[in-house]
Design a protein around this motif. Structure first.
Motif, PDB file in Angstrom:
ATOM      1  N   PHE A  95      47.674  34.031  46.361  1.00 30.92           N
ATOM      2  CA  PHE A  95      47.528  35.285  45.608  1.00 30.92           C
ATOM      3  C   PHE A  95      46.186  35.917  45.929  1.00 30.92           C
ATOM      4  O   PHE A  95      45.143  35.283  45.756  1.00 30.92           O
ATOM      5  CB  PHE A  95      47.571  35.025  44.096  1.00 30.92           C
ATOM      6  N   LEU A  96      46.208  37.180  46.362  1.00 31.72           N
ATOM      7  CA  LEU A  96      44.977  37.953  46.495  1.00 31.72           C
ATOM      8  C   LEU A  96      44.730  38.666  45.160  1.00 31.72           C
ATOM      9  O   LEU A  96      45.649  38.801  44.347  1.00 31.72           O
ATOM     10  CB  LEU A  96      45.096  38.947  47.643  1.00 31.72           C
ATOM     11  N   SER A  97      43.495  39.151  44.982  1.00 29.79           N
ATOM     12  CA  SER A  97      43.150  39.706  43.667  1.00 29.79           C
ATOM     13  C   SER A  97      44.106  40.822  43.241  1.00 29.79           C
ATOM     14  O   SER A  97      44.532  40.880  42.095  1.00 29.79           O
ATOM     15  CB  SER A  97      41.717  40.240  43.686  1.00 29.79           C
ATOM     16  N   TRP A  98      44.461  41.702  44.176  1.00 32.08           N
ATOM     17  CA  TRP A  98      45.293  42.849  43.791  1.00 32.08           C
ATOM     18  C   TRP A  98      46.716  42.434  43.450  1.00 32.08           C
ATOM     19  O   TRP A  98      47.439  43.160  42.769  1.00 32.08           O
ATOM     20  CB  TRP A  98      45.297  43.914  44.906  1.00 32.08           C
ATOM     21  N   GLN A  99      47.127  41.260  43.906  1.00 33.93           N
ATOM     22  CA  GLN A  99      48.505  40.845  43.625  1.00 33.93           C
ATOM     23  C   GLN A  99      48.661  40.289  42.218  1.00 33.93           C
ATOM     24  O   GLN A  99      49.769  40.155  41.721  1.00 33.93           O
ATOM     25  CB  GLN A  99      48.937  39.786  44.647  1.00 33.93           C
ATOM     26  N   ILE A 100      47.523  39.940  41.559  1.00 38.66           N
ATOM     27  CA  ILE A 100      47.668  39.295  40.234  1.00 38.66           C
ATOM     28  C   ILE A 100      47.779  40.335  39.113  1.00 38.66           C
ATOM     29  O   ILE A 100      48.727  40.187  38.314  1.00 38.66           O
ATOM     30  CB  ILE A 100      46.481  38.318  40.029  1.00 38.66           C
ATOM     31  N   PRO A 101      47.048  41.376  38.943  1.00 37.20           N
ATOM     32  CA  PRO A 101      45.742  41.642  39.528  1.00 37.20           C
ATOM     33  C   PRO A 101      44.600  41.095  38.670  1.00 37.20           C
ATOM     34  O   PRO A 101      44.756  40.868  37.475  1.00 37.20           O
ATOM     35  CB  PRO A 101      45.669  43.157  39.564  1.00 37.20           C
ATOM     36  N   ILE A 102      43.431  40.973  39.358  1.00 38.42           N
ATOM     37  CA  ILE A 102      42.182  40.633  38.663  1.00 38.42           C
ATOM     38  C   ILE A 102      41.409  41.945  38.545  1.00 38.42           C
ATOM     39  O   ILE A 102      40.848  42.433  39.533  1.00 38.42           O
ATOM     40  CB  ILE A 102      41.377  39.582  39.458  1.00 38.42           C
ATOM     41  N   HIS A 103      41.452  42.553  37.372  1.00 39.18           N
ATOM     42  CA  HIS A 103      40.823  43.871  37.187  1.00 39.18           C
ATOM     43  C   HIS A 103      39.315  43.719  36.998  1.00 39.18           C
ATOM     44  O   HIS A 103      38.867  42.885  36.209  1.00 39.18           O
ATOM     45  CB  HIS A 103      41.384  44.569  35.945  1.00 39.18           C
ATOM     46  N   THR A 104      38.560  44.557  37.706  1.00 36.84           N
ATOM     47  CA  THR A 104      37.095  44.556  37.546  1.00 36.84           C
ATOM     48  C   THR A 104      36.610  45.991  37.338  1.00 36.84           C
ATOM     49  O   THR A 104      37.380  46.941  37.513  1.00 36.84           O
ATOM     50  CB  THR A 104      36.378  44.021  38.806  1.00 36.84           C
ATOM     51  N   ASP A 105      35.309  46.119  37.044  1.00 35.96           N
ATOM     52  CA  ASP A 105      34.723  47.461  37.086  1.00 35.96           C
ATOM     53  C   ASP A 105      34.517  47.836  38.559  1.00 35.96           C
ATOM     54  O   ASP A 105      34.946  47.095  39.457  1.00 35.96           O
ATOM     55  CB  ASP A 105      33.437  47.542  36.244  1.00 35.96           C
ATOM     56  N   ALA A 134      42.743  33.618  45.741  1.00 35.81           N
ATOM     57  CA  ALA A 134      41.521  33.940  46.498  1.00 35.81           C
ATOM     58  C   ALA A 134      40.422  34.277  45.497  1.00 35.81           C
ATOM     59  O   ALA A 134      40.550  35.236  44.739  1.00 35.81           O
ATOM     60  CB  ALA A 134      41.792  35.128  47.418  1.00 35.81           C
ATOM     61  N   GLY A 135      39.356  33.482  45.483  1.00 44.06           N
ATOM     62  CA  GLY A 135      38.243  33.751  44.564  1.00 44.06           C
ATOM     63  C   GLY A 135      37.433  34.955  45.012  1.00 44.06           C
ATOM     64  O   GLY A 135      37.718  35.563  46.054  1.00 44.06           O
ATOM     65  N   PHE A 136      36.431  35.319  44.202  1.00 43.39           N
ATOM     66  CA  PHE A 136      35.408  36.291  44.628  1.00 43.39           C
ATOM     67  C   PHE A 136      35.895  37.745  44.635  1.00 43.39           C
ATOM     68  O   PHE A 136      35.114  38.655  44.590  1.00 43.39           O
ATOM     69  CB  PHE A 136      34.916  35.866  46.020  1.00 43.39           C
ATOM     70  N   GLN A 137      37.232  37.960  44.698  1.00 46.23           N
ATOM     71  CA  GLN A 137      37.747  39.328  44.850  1.00 46.23           C
ATOM     72  C   GLN A 137      38.192  39.919  43.525  1.00 46.23           C
ATOM     73  O   GLN A 137      38.626  39.202  42.640  1.00 46.23           O
ATOM     74  CB  GLN A 137      39.004  39.335  45.725  1.00 46.23           C
ATOM     75  N   GLY A 138      38.138  41.235  43.428  1.00 43.47           N
ATOM     76  CA  GLY A 138      38.708  41.926  42.278  1.00 43.47           C
ATOM     77  C   GLY A 138      39.363  43.217  42.703  1.00 43.47           C
ATOM     78  O   GLY A 138      39.392  43.557  43.895  1.00 43.47           O
ATOM     79  N   LEU A 139      39.880  43.933  41.716  1.00 33.29           N
ATOM     80  CA  LEU A 139      40.517  45.233  41.952  1.00 33.29           C
ATOM     81  C   LEU A 139      39.976  46.199  40.907  1.00 33.29           C
ATOM     82  O   LEU A 139      40.110  45.941  39.706  1.00 33.29           O
ATOM     83  CB  LEU A 139      42.036  45.092  41.803  1.00 33.29           C
ATOM     84  N   SER A 140      39.378  47.301  41.377  1.00 32.29           N
ATOM     85  CA  SER A 140      38.796  48.241  40.405  1.00 32.29           C
ATOM     86  C   SER A 140      39.880  49.154  39.845  1.00 32.29           C
ATOM     87  O   SER A 140      40.990  49.229  40.395  1.00 32.29           O
ATOM     88  CB  SER A 140      37.714  49.089  41.082  1.00 32.29           C
ATOM     89  N   THR A 141      39.544  49.872  38.776  1.00 31.35           N
ATOM     90  CA  THR A 141      40.527  50.777  38.167  1.00 31.35           C
ATOM     91  C   THR A 141      40.938  51.872  39.153  1.00 31.35           C
ATOM     92  O   THR A 141      42.033  52.421  39.056  1.00 31.35           O
ATOM     93  CB  THR A 141      39.952  51.440  36.898  1.00 31.35           C
TER      94      THR A 141
END
Ligand code: ADP
Ligand code: ASP
Ligand code: MG
Length: 412
Positions: A95-105, A134-141
């Protein structure tokens, strides 16, 4: 059945043989009857290389494109570990961040996790898969890829543990726990069985690489059970991070931490008038530059110098940002010293025992080490010294506080 998040850092996934070993660690966890979600870092050295490429092209402003580049190492490892798990007979999915997603600023290079949707991971678990995140990654709004600060996979792991209400979060790394000082520089440093969240936070914030400070902060806030273990040895020992009140009574000083990641900056001849410090902090806040150990000293009538420590990666931006606001701040020039190390002595003893700061400074004086800056709080004392004095300073302080022994006695 417990649900455990297992995080593997760069050295643990540095090559295919290590990845296959990680697959065996995961298998053992499954054989113990647990459900597992894995979080991975990039292979050792890869993020540095990617950041280097990006900075060579665009050294000044961290951008979303920088994060697209820097986050790529984790994509490779997540895919490879999923393959290694499959090869070892387990069902897995990356899973990449955008596929979960892991939302960040949206703060490029240093985004903060705001929310993680647990649904995709829970669905994957229900299907009997091992999700490899995948750690370290996020997806912004805005839909952009972000990264959450160097060492950020630790924080991804804790955030996933919070989102999934996991029973435990195990951080597998290249040392078998948290030591009284970096065991690579202080050979007789002692592994600690337990550490309180507060002690661990202070250590991480002072520069002990072993956990990203934000991961400890988040674990403390959500009472995540956190352990630091080695993926390289079969040693079951490690360090457990426990609630502050559970931490066993310890000696006065519990650890000596160092950082070579910072530089000393001085703004010379600033106007010495109300509002200057506020302007300075606002300017740096807007540029997302953190400054530590800020001190102000009077120089001549109407003028002062400001000293502080900033991350070495921010030096260029610091200079550019300050120069933009030179008129308003009214300083004459900026001095930057990269040849420095910050050493931090941590322990509750500092709260009540004034002999300890004296002992710290005397120990450095005995080694003829000059101290450039000092900052002390209730539970820590940080000192900036020349980089070449780091080794004798660490060794001397570790010895004087008898940290190699299991029960530290009052330092004489
Ligand atoms: P990973 O790649 O697994 O995330 P890191 O390099 O980020 O690993 O962190 C592990 C390193 O932290 C160790 O190799 C060690 O040199 C360093 N370290 C610094 N201080 C300490 C400490 N007090 N105890 C254990 N390790 C420490
Ligand atoms: N790969 C990233 C770094 O090197 C994140 C991590 O390893 O935790 O900083
Ligand atoms: Mg790390």
């Amino acid at each position: 059945m417990a649900l455990n998040v297992l995080k593997f850092g760069g050295t643990s996934v540095a090559n295919l043989a290590r990845l296959e070993h990680v697959a065996q660690v995961v298998r053992q966890e499954m054989l113990n009857g647990n459900q597992v979600v894995v979080v991975v870092s990039a292979m050792a050295g890869i993020t540095d290389q990617l950041v280097g490429y990006s900075q060579a092209l665009c050294p000044h402003e961290p951008t979303a494109e920088h994060d697209v580049v820097a986050s790529a190492g984790e994509q490779v490892t997540a895919g490879l570990l999923a393959l290694a798990l499959k090869k070892a007979g387990m069902k897995a999915r990356s899973f990449l961040s955008w596929q979960i997603p892991i939302h960040t600023d949206s703060v490029a290079t240093n985004a903060r996790i705001q929310h993680i949707s647990p649904d995709k991971l829970l669905q994957s678990l229900r299907q009997g898969e091992i999700p490899v995140v995948a750690g370290f990654q996020g997806l912004s709004t805005e839909g952009l890829i972000t990264t959450i600060g160097r060492g950020g996979s630790d924080t991804t792991a804790v955030a996933i543990a919070v989102a999934l209400k996991a029973d435990r979060c195990d951080i597998y790394t290249d040392v078998d726990g948290v030591y009284t000082a970096d065991p690579r520089l202080v050979p007789d440093a002692r592994r600690q069985d337990t550490l309180s969240y507060s002690e661990m936070f202070e250590m991480a914030a002072a520069g002990a690489k072993v956990l990203q400070a934000r991961s400890v902060e988040m674990a403390m806030k959500h009472s995540v059970k956190l352990r630091v273990l080695s993926s390289l040895t079969d040693s079951p020992q490690g360090t457990e991070i426990v609630a502050d009140q559970q931490a066993v009574e310890k000696g006065n000083i519990t650890s000596i931490v160092h950082s070579l990641q910072e530089a000393k900056v001085t703004l010379r001849n600033l106007k010495n008038q109300p509002g200057i410090a506020a302007k300075l902090y606002t300017t740096m806040g807007n540029a997302n530059i953190l400054i530590d150990m800020m001190t102000q000293s009077h120089t001549r009538e109407g003028c002062c110098d400001m000293d502080g420590m900033i991350s070495r990666g921010d030096i260029e931006r610091f200079g550019e940002t300050m120069n933009q606001f030179r008129e308003g701040l009214g300083f004459s020039d900026i001095a930057i010293d990269k040849n420095v190390a910050k050493i931090t002595v941590i322990g509750i003893g500092l709260r009540s025992n004034m002999d300890i700061p004296a002992l710290i400074c005397r120990t450095l004086a005995d080694e003829s080490i000059n101290i450039h800056m000092i900052y002390s709080s209730e539970i820590k004392m940080s000192l900036v010294i020349n980089q070449q004095s780091l080794q004798p300073a660490l060794t001397g302080l570790h010895k004087v506080f008898r940290l190699a022994q299991s029960t530290q006695k009052e330092a004489a």
